[in-house]
Each structure stands twice: as structure tokens, then as C-alpha cells.
Design an enzyme around this catalytic site. Structure first.
Site, PDB file in Angstrom:
ATOM      1  N   LYS A 108       0.840  -1.204   0.000  1.00 29.09           N
ATOM      2  CA  LYS A 108       0.000   0.000   0.000  1.00 29.09           C
ATOM      3  C   LYS A 108       0.873   1.252   0.000  1.00 29.09           C
ATOM      4  O   LYS A 108       0.594   2.208  -0.701  1.00 29.09           O
ATOM      5  CB  LYS A 108      -0.888   0.032   1.252  1.00 29.09           C
ATOM      6  CG  LYS A 108      -2.100  -0.871   1.171  1.00 29.09           C
ATOM      7  CD  LYS A 108      -3.126  -0.504   2.212  1.00 29.09           C
ATOM      8  CE  LYS A 108      -3.012  -1.297   3.469  1.00 29.09           C
ATOM      9  NZ  LYS A 108      -3.809  -2.498   3.558  1.00 29.09           N
ATOM     10  N   GLN A 146      -5.063  -2.263   9.981  1.00 28.80           N
ATOM     11  CA  GLN A 146      -4.871  -3.489   9.193  1.00 28.80           C
ATOM     12  C   GLN A 146      -5.435  -4.679   9.981  1.00 28.80           C
ATOM     13  O   GLN A 146      -5.153  -4.836  11.173  1.00 28.80           O
ATOM     14  CB  GLN A 146      -3.371  -3.676   8.906  1.00 28.80           C
ATOM     15  CG  GLN A 146      -3.044  -4.797   7.970  1.00 28.80           C
ATOM     16  CD  GLN A 146      -3.536  -4.563   6.538  1.00 28.80           C
ATOM     17  OE1 GLN A 146      -3.657  -3.433   6.080  1.00 28.80           O
ATOM     18  NE2 GLN A 146      -3.833  -5.635   5.849  1.00 28.80           N
ATOM     19  N   ASP A 170     -11.404   2.517   4.905  1.00 27.82           N
ATOM     20  CA  ASP A 170     -11.785   1.121   4.682  1.00 27.82           C
ATOM     21  C   ASP A 170     -13.299   0.934   4.567  1.00 27.82           C
ATOM     22  O   ASP A 170     -13.762  -0.130   4.176  1.00 27.82           O
ATOM     23  CB  ASP A 170     -11.338   0.295   5.897  1.00 27.82           C
ATOM     24  CG  ASP A 170     -10.206  -0.637   5.566  1.00 27.82           C
ATOM     25  OD1 ASP A 170     -10.033  -0.967   4.390  1.00 27.82           O
ATOM     26  OD2 ASP A 170      -9.498  -1.036   6.511  1.00 27.82           O
TER      27      ASP A 170
HETATM   28  N1  GUN Z   1      -6.571  -7.151   5.767  1.00 28.76           N
HETATM   29  C1  GUN Z   1      -6.748  -7.751   4.558  1.00 28.76           C
HETATM   30  N2  GUN Z   1      -7.513  -6.979   3.757  1.00 28.76           N
HETATM   31  C2  GUN Z   1      -7.826  -5.871   4.468  1.00 28.76           C
HETATM   32  C3  GUN Z   1      -8.612  -4.713   4.176  1.00 28.76           C
HETATM   33  O1  GUN Z   1      -9.173  -4.531   3.094  1.00 28.76           O
HETATM   34  N3  GUN Z   1      -8.692  -3.795   5.175  1.00 28.76           N
HETATM   35  C4  GUN Z   1      -8.093  -3.978   6.372  1.00 28.76           C
HETATM   36  N4  GUN Z   1      -8.241  -3.023   7.289  1.00 28.76           N
HETATM   37  N5  GUN Z   1      -7.374  -5.040   6.676  1.00 28.76           N
HETATM   38  C5  GUN Z   1      -7.241  -5.984   5.724  1.00 28.76           C
END
Ligand code: GUN
Length: 282
Positions: free
Chosen positions: A52, A96, A119
Site C-alpha cells: 500500500k 490493518q 476502509d
Molecule cells: N486485511 C486484509 N484486507 C484488508 C482490508 O481490506 N482492510 C483492512 N483493514 N485489513 C485488511
């Protein structure tokens, strides 16, 4: 043979558009900036967070990572979220997932300011999603719908079968498909007979995390197959779909890798830009 839904090419095009949007914001003195809180040493999470960061930098977004130890107390994470909620230069906050067992992820989600919820996982934004009144969407779900739009695959009146009921993918993609007038079924590990549903599906979206879950005998001729699975088998990355046999029966299919994965990251950036614009009255 089914045609490939080329997620990588679509993601690259999206990235070019995002760069342009960021450039325009910067020309007005606005810097898109978001924070990712990662707790503990889950290797997959560390990799996602790094990916990311690389992608955000490449489109001109600043991402700050708060890497916290495995034994961090929930109240300390909540205090950090409060601090980021209050910081005017921060337009997005995400935690996360998964978090360590001693921490309740729902408590963290409830604490994030919905206006900074990149998110789309706060209760307010999940509620807005089901009301059809949303300003931010979970990135994978938003990206899947955008990919279908890009290839002119209309969902109205279609049977859409979603496998997996997570907050991150299954539930939000169901809400968005419903908004596009699809008839939706959400299957999960307690569903007795997957094939009963998948055989009737015009579109299958699989986010189960189980290699070879979807085989050719389970789908109808010319179904559209979206594979969100990420599974490691003998050192290889594979999805939920037995790609080699299913591709011959499907009309369209996403590969793994090179399908939904690259799209998810770009659509997270899209949410950061949307929230940045909204916070600045754009
Ligand atoms: N872990 C795996 N995919 C995601 C996601 O889309 N958002 C978050 N916060 N954690 C993740």
C-alpha cells in the site's frame, strides 16, 4: 475459452487517473495523507502494508505506517486512533486486519471517525452502504464493481452468488451488487450444498480463501467468475477457482495473480482521495 478480466491493466489505468486527481488537489495546496495502524507481526499484513505504501507514493499520496507491537494494549490503540481523528492533516485512518486476539477489532472500528474511514468498515459507513447512501466503500468491493463496469458486465436482474461473508469483501460486495439490481446469494462455510447455488449463478464472486473450491462442474456455461481468493499452495499464489478448467466454461474470469489483487490497492487510494476531497468541501 473465457476472456480474461485483466485486473492489472485496469489497475494501471486507474493509477494514472488517481495521479491526475492527486496532482489537482496538490495544485490547490491539499496533500492526501492517510495512516495505517498495523499491530503485531503477521507477515501477510506486513506485506500488504508495504505494498500500500509503495502504491500510495507512486500516485502522490502520503501513507504513514504505525507499526505497533503484538502485545499493544487495546486502550493504547484507541488513544492513537483518537489522536489521528483529531489531526487535521490526516484524511484517512485504517487498522490493518486481523488484529491480535486480545484486541476487539469492532472496538477499533467504532472509534475511527467515519469521515476518515478509508476502509468503509465503521458501523456508520457499513450502515450507509446498505442504505444506498454511502460516500466511501470497502476497496475490494468497490473495485470489483468498477471492474465489471469497465467490461460492460451489467448486474441488473442477474443471479450473483458471493462466497464468503466477511465485512471486508462478502457483505459490502453483496450490498453494491444489490444496489445494481442483482439478485444476491451469500454462501459461507455452513452452506450445505454450494453447487445448488453456483449452478444458477450468472456471476460468482468467491472470497472464501480455499484453493480449488470452485470447479468446472459447479458453474453454468458462460458464467462470469471473480476470484478474490489469495491462497499459497506449494509456494504458488492461487485463488479459490480451479482456473485451468473453469476458464473454458466461463465467459469472463479474473486470474490470480493479476486479477482483483492489484485493483484493491488502487481502490483504497481512491477512497483516500474521495475523503480528502470531501473534507475540503470538494
Ligand atoms: N486485511 C486484509 N484486507 C484488508 C482490508 O481490506 N482492510 C483492512 N483493514 N485489513 C485488511
Amino acid at each position: 475459452m473465457g476472456k480474461i478480466l485483466d485486473g492489472k491493466a485496469f489497475a494501471n489505468q486507474k493509477a494514472e487517473k488517481l495521479k491526475e486527481k492527486v496532482k489537482n488537489l496538490k495544485s490547490e495546496g491539499i496533500q492526501p495523507y492517510f495512516c495505517v495502524i498495523n499491530i503485531g507481526d503477521n507477515p501477510a499484513s506486513k506485506l500488504y502494508v508495504k505494498t500500500k505504501k509503495r502504491r500510495s507514493e507512486s500516485v502522490g499520496i502520503i501513507q504513514k505506517i504505525y507499526q505497533l507491537p503484538e502485545n499493544e494494549k487495546e486502550e493504547d490503540v484507541l488513544a492513537l486512533i483518537d489522536e489521528l481523528n483529531a489531526d487535521k492533516k490526516v484524511y484517512g485512518v485504517m487498522v490493518q486486519l486481523p488484529v491480535p486476539e486480545h484486541i476487539n477489532a469492532n472496538h477499533l472500528m467504532e472509534r475511527i471517525d467515519p469521515k476518515k474511514d478509508v476502509d468503509g468498515l465503521t458501523p456508520a459507513n457499513m450502515g450507509r452502504l446498505w442504505q444506498g447512501n454511502h460516500f466511501v466503500e470497502p476497496a475490494t468491493a468497490d473495485g470489483i464493481i468498477a471492474l465489471l463496469d469497465y467490461y460492460h458486465i451489467d448486474l441488473a436482474g442477474k443471479n450473483v452468488v458471493i462466497i464468503g461473508r466477511s465485512n471486508i469483501v462478502g457483505k459490502p460486495v453483496a450490498a453494491l451488487a444489490l444496489e445494481r439490481d442483482a439478485t444476491i446469494s451469500i454462501l459461507h462455510f455452513c452452506t450445505k450444498n454450494l453447487t445448488e447455488y453456483t449452478k444458477l449463478a450468472d456471476v460468482i464472486i468467491s472470497a472464501a480463501g480455499q484453493a480449488n473450491l470452485i470447479t468446472a462442474d459447479m458453474i453454468k456455461e458462460n458464467a462470469v467468475i471473480i476470484d478474490v481468493g489469495i491462497n499459497h499452495v506449494n509456494g504458488h499464489l492461487v485463488g479459490d477457482v480451479a482456473f485451468d478448467e473453469v476458464k473454458d466454461k466461463a465467459s469472463w474470469i479474473t486470474p490470480v495473480p493479476g486479477g482483483i489483487g492489484p485493483i484493491t490497492v488502487e481502490f483504497l487510494m481512491e477512497q483516500v482521495i474521495k475523503l480528502t476531497r470531501k473534507a475540503n468541501g470538494r
